[in-house]
Design an enzyme around this catalytic site. Structure first.
Site, PDB file in Angstrom:
ATOM      1  N   LYS A 132       0.860  -1.116   0.016  1.00  8.62           N
ATOM      2  CA  LYS A 132      -0.192   0.136  -0.089  1.00  8.62           C
ATOM      3  C   LYS A 132       0.962   1.279   0.046  1.00  8.62           C
ATOM      4  CE  LYS A 132      -4.564   0.704   0.382  1.00  8.62           C
ATOM      5  NZ  LYS A 132      -5.566  -0.397  -0.051  1.00  8.62           N
ATOM      6  N   ASP A 138      -6.970   4.029  -4.442  1.00 10.42           N
ATOM      7  CA  ASP A 138      -7.550   3.978  -2.929  1.00 10.42           C
ATOM      8  C   ASP A 138      -8.342   5.252  -2.872  1.00 10.42           C
ATOM      9  OD1 ASP A 138      -7.567   1.767  -0.842  1.00 10.42           O
ATOM     10  OD2 ASP A 138      -7.366   3.614   0.332  1.00 10.42           O
TER      11      ASP A 138
HETATM   12  N1  GLU Z   1      -7.298  -0.016  -2.784  1.00 12.24           N
HETATM   13  C1  GLU Z   1      -7.936  -1.273  -3.413  1.00 12.24           C
HETATM   14  C2  GLU Z   1      -8.080  -2.289  -2.167  1.00 12.24           C
HETATM   15  O1  GLU Z   1      -8.101  -1.861  -0.871  1.00 12.24           O
HETATM   16  C3  GLU Z   1      -7.351  -1.788  -4.644  1.00 12.24           C
HETATM   17  C4  GLU Z   1      -6.282  -2.147  -4.757  1.00 12.24           C
HETATM   18  C5  GLU Z   1      -5.821  -2.449  -6.062  1.00 12.24           C
HETATM   19  O2  GLU Z   1      -6.406  -2.472  -6.996  1.00 12.24           O
HETATM   20  O3  GLU Z   1      -4.409  -2.843  -6.478  1.00 12.24           O
HETATM   21  O4  GLU Z   1      -8.043  -3.284  -2.444  1.00 12.24           O
END
Ligand code: GLU
Length: 450
Positions: free
Chosen positions: A124, A164
């Site tokens: 992340k 996100d």
């Molecule tokens: N931010 C999204 C999640 O919490 C998607 C992450 C992504 O697509 O890599 O899963």
């Protein structure tokens, strides 16, 4: 053993890491039934290694605002675990972003990605940059400056960031443009790209639609119930909330709420999604108070009216609740109210929106509860579909992605509920999800040595 690991972790993480400790402690405690089932877990120090990120990258982001003043923000990428595949997870642009928040999100992502059954690790990133009130050109300059610092650490087979909170296809487009200008590479280094260049159809809808596909399956299997004609409450008004509402409405549910960081809307006639979109989409961040001025019969409650660990949205009677805003937005008081009002299922669309005490109460009272790492995994799954399409230079049509997403969400439900049964915690989907996800990651960690 779990106690010792948590105590060590507390010692080595500062106070701002509370959400990280919350996420780790939930996972470790739920692993109790299997920790002793395989001596290799201890021999390979799997738990001890799993709670420490491979790498925490922090950088300075310097950009020029529209008045030509130099602005500075913190940028981060946390590469937590890549045993199952390249690091994968979103970028969050929000003033609340700290290393602690991103560590919790990256840790959760390892388990979520494992549950999809796809070859992706957990990561992340993001920044404390606040997109609210920024012009489009300021967003471009910020994204370019952010990518200038991030690009050495990512790659289509290394680490693939996505969106996100505060990061949608517009921001991913600007980030990708800068990556390409610097590296001259046109590859799937980011997912959630605009469809015009390499994005997958359905990526914007994927998280929200996936949440509802999961809920539909869970309700059908556990209670022989459907969503048709049922009153549902949804929090949030971002990408996840909007597409959760859209799919719920397509399935005939009556969604009566949505919210943003300043307040909540209750519309007993059913949320008019076009109005919400007009106020919120395309980088516009207008207040939901506007909705109540435009739609007769709807009521707006500012956040300040609910100061005592409770939220306006969860006071509304519903059949099922879908927290789709942010972490710890559904508290013990909210849970009590939902149960009192007859809510029978809570399906998380956001990451860890329910506090541990609220989860415990739901489980004790027999409310079906699905953790975000299971029910919101559709977003990252379609991101992986996008990586696949980019790698093979293909473009799949909407129906193909939608079918694969629906199937994948059913699989996740099955994996989670069977695992819960197998380990004697039937209908505890938190423990089922953590155990199923852990087994897959732990096996890979053992097989690759250290
Ligand atoms: N931010 C999204 C999640 O919490 C998607 C992450 C992504 O697509 O890599 O899963």
């Amino acid at each position: 053993m779990v106690e010792k690991i948590l105590a060590n972790l507390k010692k080595s993480n500062c106070m701002t890491d509370n959400t990280f400790l919350q996420a780790v402690s939930e996972v470790l405690n739920s692993l109790e039934p299997i920790i002793n089932s395989d001596s290799r877990y201890e021999q390979f120090a799997i738990l001890e290694r799993l709670v420490i990120p491979d790498r925490v990258i922090q950088f300075k982001v310097q950009w020029l605002d529209d008045q030509n003043r130099v602005q500075i923000n913190n940028g981060y990428r946390i590469q937590f675990n890549n045993s199952l595949g390249p690091y994968k997870g979103g970028l969050r642009f929000h003033p609340s972003v700290t290393t602690g928040v991103l560590k919790f999100l990256a840790f959760e992502q390892i388990f979520k990605n494992s549950l999809t059954g796809l070859p992706i690790g957990g990561a992340k990133g993001g920044s404390d940059f606040d997109p609210k009130g920024k012009s489009d050109f300021e967003i471009i300059r910020f994204c370019r400056a952010f990518m200038r610092e991030l690009y050495p650490y990512i790659g289509a087979r290394v680490d693939v960031p996505a969106g996100d909170i505060g990061v949608g296809s517009r921001e991913i487009g600007y980030l990708f443009g800068e990556y390409k200008r610097i590296t001259h590479q046109y590859d799937g280094v980011l997912s959630g790209k605009p469809y015009a260049f390499g994005g997958s159809l359905m990526r914007p809808q994927a998280t929200g639609y996936g949440v509802v596909y999961f809920a539909r399956e869970m309700l059908a299997q556990e209670l022989q119930e459907s969503l048709e004609g049922k009153v549902c409450t949804v929090s949030g008004a971002g990408n996840v909330a909007i597409h959760t509402i859209e799919k719920l409405q397509q399935l005939g549910a009556i969604v009566v709420t949505c919210s943003d960081s300043d307040g909540a809307i209750y519309d007993p006639n059913g949320i008019d999604l076009d109005r919400v979109r007009e106020l919120k989409e395309g980088g516009k961040r207008l207040s939901l108070a506007e909705y109540s001025h435009q739609v007769p019969g709807s009521i707006y409650t500012p956040k300040s009216e609910y100061p005592n660990e409770a939220h306006a949205i969860w006071q509304i009677p519903c059949f099922a609740a879908f927290p789709c805003a942010t972490q710890n937005e559904l508290t013990l008081n909210d849970a009590k109210k939902l149960i009192e009002n007859g809510c029978i299922a809570v399906v998380e669309g956001a990451n860890m929106p329910t506090t541990p005490e609220a989860i415990e109460l739901f489980q004790r009272e027999g409310v079906l509860f699905s953790p975000g790492k299971a029910s919101n995994a559709g977003g990252v799954a379609v991101s992986e579909f996008e990586m696949s399409q980019n790698a093979s230079m293909e473009k799949w049509d909407f129906d193909k992605v939608d079918r694969k997403l629906d199937e994948l969400m059913r699989q996740i439900y099955k994996r989670v509920s069977l695992t819960a049964k197998e380990y004697g915690v039937e209908r505890n989907f938190v423990n089922g999800a953590n155990i199923a996800a852990f087994k897959r990651v732990a096996e890979a960690m053992i097989l690759e040595g250290f």
